[in-house]
Design a protein around this motif. Structure first.
Motif, mmCIF file in Angstrom:
data_model
loop_
_atom_site.group_PDB
_atom_site.id
_atom_site.type_symbol
_atom_site.label_atom_id
_atom_site.label_comp_id
_atom_site.label_asym_id
_atom_site.label_seq_id
_atom_site.Cartn_x
_atom_site.Cartn_y
_atom_site.Cartn_z
ATOM 1 N N ASP A 109 0.839 -1.189 0.000
ATOM 2 C CA ASP A 109 0.000 0.000 0.000
ATOM 3 C C ASP A 109 0.881 1.249 0.000
ATOM 4 O OD1 ASP A 109 -1.855 1.982 0.280
ATOM 5 O OD2 ASP A 109 -2.674 1.288 2.188
ATOM 6 N N LYS A 110 1.004 1.850 -1.154
ATOM 7 C CA LYS A 110 1.792 3.076 -1.315
ATOM 8 C C LYS A 110 0.938 4.164 -1.963
ATOM 9 C CE LYS A 110 5.840 1.248 -0.087
ATOM 10 N NZ LYS A 110 6.679 1.741 1.032
ATOM 11 N N ASN A 111 -0.364 4.163 -1.670
ATOM 12 C CA ASN A 111 -1.236 5.077 -2.401
ATOM 13 C C ASN A 111 -1.057 6.541 -2.011
ATOM 14 O OD1 ASN A 111 -2.599 5.281 0.026
ATOM 15 N ND2 ASN A 111 -4.422 4.166 -0.670
ATOM 16 N N ARG A 112 -0.194 6.814 -1.048
ATOM 17 C CA ARG A 112 0.147 8.213 -0.769
ATOM 18 C C ARG A 112 1.063 8.792 -1.842
ATOM 19 N NH1 ARG A 112 2.914 10.011 3.351
ATOM 20 N NH2 ARG A 112 4.210 8.153 3.601
ATOM 21 N N TYR A 113 1.669 7.915 -2.618
ATOM 22 C CA TYR A 113 2.620 8.343 -3.642
ATOM 23 C C TYR A 113 1.903 8.542 -4.976
ATOM 24 C CZ TYR A 113 6.328 7.199 -0.371
ATOM 25 O OH TYR A 113 7.156 7.166 0.731
ATOM 26 N N SER A 114 2.181 9.653 -5.614
ATOM 27 C CA SER A 114 1.490 9.940 -6.873
ATOM 28 C C SER A 114 1.816 8.910 -7.938
ATOM 29 C CB SER A 114 1.841 11.347 -7.367
ATOM 30 O OG SER A 114 3.222 11.501 -7.603
ATOM 31 N N MET A 115 2.997 8.321 -7.900
ATOM 32 C CA MET A 115 3.352 7.342 -8.928
ATOM 33 C C MET A 115 2.402 6.146 -8.919
ATOM 34 S SD MET A 115 7.513 7.320 -9.266
ATOM 35 C CE MET A 115 7.817 6.915 -7.551
ATOM 36 N N ILE B 101 -7.269 8.680 -13.483
ATOM 37 C CA ILE B 101 -6.600 9.978 -13.434
ATOM 38 C C ILE B 101 -7.502 11.016 -12.773
ATOM 39 C CG2 ILE B 101 -5.691 11.872 -14.821
ATOM 40 C CD1 ILE B 101 -3.826 9.468 -14.665
ATOM 41 N N GLN B 102 -8.760 11.019 -13.112
ATOM 42 C CA GLN B 102 -9.675 11.996 -12.536
ATOM 43 C C GLN B 102 -9.832 11.803 -11.034
ATOM 44 O OE1 GLN B 102 -10.792 14.600 -14.224
ATOM 45 N NE2 GLN B 102 -11.592 15.374 -12.285
ATOM 46 N N GLU B 103 -9.841 10.558 -10.601
ATOM 47 C CA GLU B 103 -10.044 10.256 -9.176
ATOM 48 C C GLU B 103 -8.944 10.856 -8.315
ATOM 49 O OE1 GLU B 103 -9.102 8.454 -5.507
ATOM 50 O OE2 GLU B 103 -7.976 7.950 -7.340
ATOM 51 N N ASP C 6 -7.365 15.952 -7.756
ATOM 52 C CA ASP C 6 -7.370 16.989 -6.720
ATOM 53 C C ASP C 6 -6.446 16.653 -5.555
ATOM 54 O OD1 ASP C 6 -9.146 18.517 -8.172
ATOM 55 O OD2 ASP C 6 -10.920 17.715 -7.148
ATOM 56 N N ARG C 7 -6.153 15.389 -5.371
ATOM 57 C CA ARG C 7 -5.252 15.003 -4.282
ATOM 58 C C ARG C 7 -3.802 15.320 -4.605
ATOM 59 N NH1 ARG C 7 -4.937 9.483 -3.123
ATOM 60 N NH2 ARG C 7 -5.838 8.910 -5.144
#
Length: 357
Positions: free
Chosen positions: A213-219, A239-241, A244-245
């Motif tokens: 779980d690395k969903n904090r990373y934009s990659m 991409i849309q989801e 804004d983050r």
């Protein structure tokens, strides 16, 4: 040395003039060692992935001889098991500073070799690099897990790390497709690679639980799109989801949440992913937003802290940041080799088994 006349195809309004593109290419060439190595910057380390990214940028700029020297460096210094070490001091093959062997670092040579072939049409180069590509892909696939995901790396002592990274596996997905395209060009089918690519695509699309779980990373947000595993409406929705983050209007793309830090490499890669989904206008806006990272001499700061004590950080001008920008500009400008590699043209499709679609 590149001139503005040679880099006219890299002109993009609000991003690069021909003179600026020539300056950036000259700066990359100035960092390259005589043996072909492309470290992050002189005195820092080289890693095989970023070395390849910079080489691809040189090809996109028409500097095919310099790019070929970079690939020859990889061929000369590949380990016996098909890998490369994760880092070499200043690109010196005799001074590895991290002896672990990362799978996505090793696989990326296939992307670079295919890109160089598309840019030059040089069949002799493909023939010469084929053993290197073959050995690298075999090394990577020995770490594929039963669920399709690819283990992250082998430690310095050879111990496999079975945990998989979504970003790394997505990059490997692109590399496997390029390796298959090379194999097809040589009329040497690799059915096991096809099966492995299909299983990997299925894991990326449908089983996020198989990855750390690395969903904090934009990659982890955009790489499944950039690597070609998620396409069409699903890519647009993904991409849309996360927009804004991760996107900071006027400044670029955050590397990791919640840090107030935008980075050039991630911004340029997002631009490539946007272009691949048909959103060239938004891709252009992203590239225009990071021009504050351009430094005197034509290279780019790695990132910028935009809150508190605002500053460029770290204080480094990296070849791979400039390389990613040149590749994004080349894609938006219609460079044939770059659009084919990142747009999926001439790459195999439909590899996921029917039972898994």
């Amino acid at each position: 040395m590149s001139t503005p006349e040679q880099t006219e195809h890299l002109v993009l309004p609000g991003v690069l003039t021909a003179a600026e593109a020539a300056e950036t290419v000259a700066a990359l060439l100035a960092v390259q060692r005589e043996d072909g190595a492309l470290p992050w910057f002189r005195g820092h380390h080289l890693d095989p992935w970023d070395h390849t990214e910079a080489a691809m940028a040189l090809d996109a700029a028409g500097e095919h001889g310099a790019a070929e020297r970079a690939y020859d460096w990889l061929a000369r210094h590949q380990n016996g098991d098909g890998s490369w070490y994760a880092a070499y001091h200043d690109g010196d093959p005799g001074q590895p500073t991290d002896r672990s062997r990362e799978t996505n670092f090793c696989a990326y040579v296939a992307v670079g070799v295919w890109h160089h072939y598309l840019a030059t049409g040089d069949d002799a180069f493909v023939d010469r690099m084929w053993p290197t590509v073959f050995a690298a892909i075999e090394f990577v696939l020995r770490l594929q897990r039963p669920g399709g995901q690819i283990g992250w790396k082998r430690e310095a002592d050879g111990t496999p790390v079975d945990d998989a990274l979504l970003t790394g596996s997505s990059s490997i997905h692109q590399a496997l497709r390029c390796a298959l395209a090379i194999a097809e060009r040589r009329e040497e089918p690799q059915p096991d690679w096809e099966l492995a690519t299909g299983a990997l695509a299925h894991a990326i699309r449908n089983h996020p639980e198989r990855f750390l779980d690395k969903n904090r990373y934009s990659m982890d947000w955009y790489y499944p799109v950039l690597g070609g595993a998620i396409t069409g409406a699903d890519a647009t929705a993904r991409i849309q989801e996360g927009w804004d983050r991760f996107v900071v209007p006027g400044l670029g793309v955050r590397c990791v949440l919640p840090n107030p830090w935008v980075t050039g490499g991630e911004s340029c890669e997002l631009a490539l992913a946007l272009w691949a989904t048909g959103e060239s206008d938004r891709a252009l806006e992203i590239l225009q937003s990071i021009q504050h990272l351009r430094a005197e001499g034509g290279l780019y700061w790695t990132g910028y802290v935009f809150e508190g004590n605002k500053a460029f950080w770290p204080e480094e001008l990296t070849t791979w940041t400039a390389g990613s920008l040149l590749l994004a500009v080349a894609a938006l400008g219609g460079d044939e080799a770059t659009t084919a590699v990142f747009g999926g043209e001439r790459l195999p499709v439909g590899l996921e088994p029917d039972c898994c679609r």
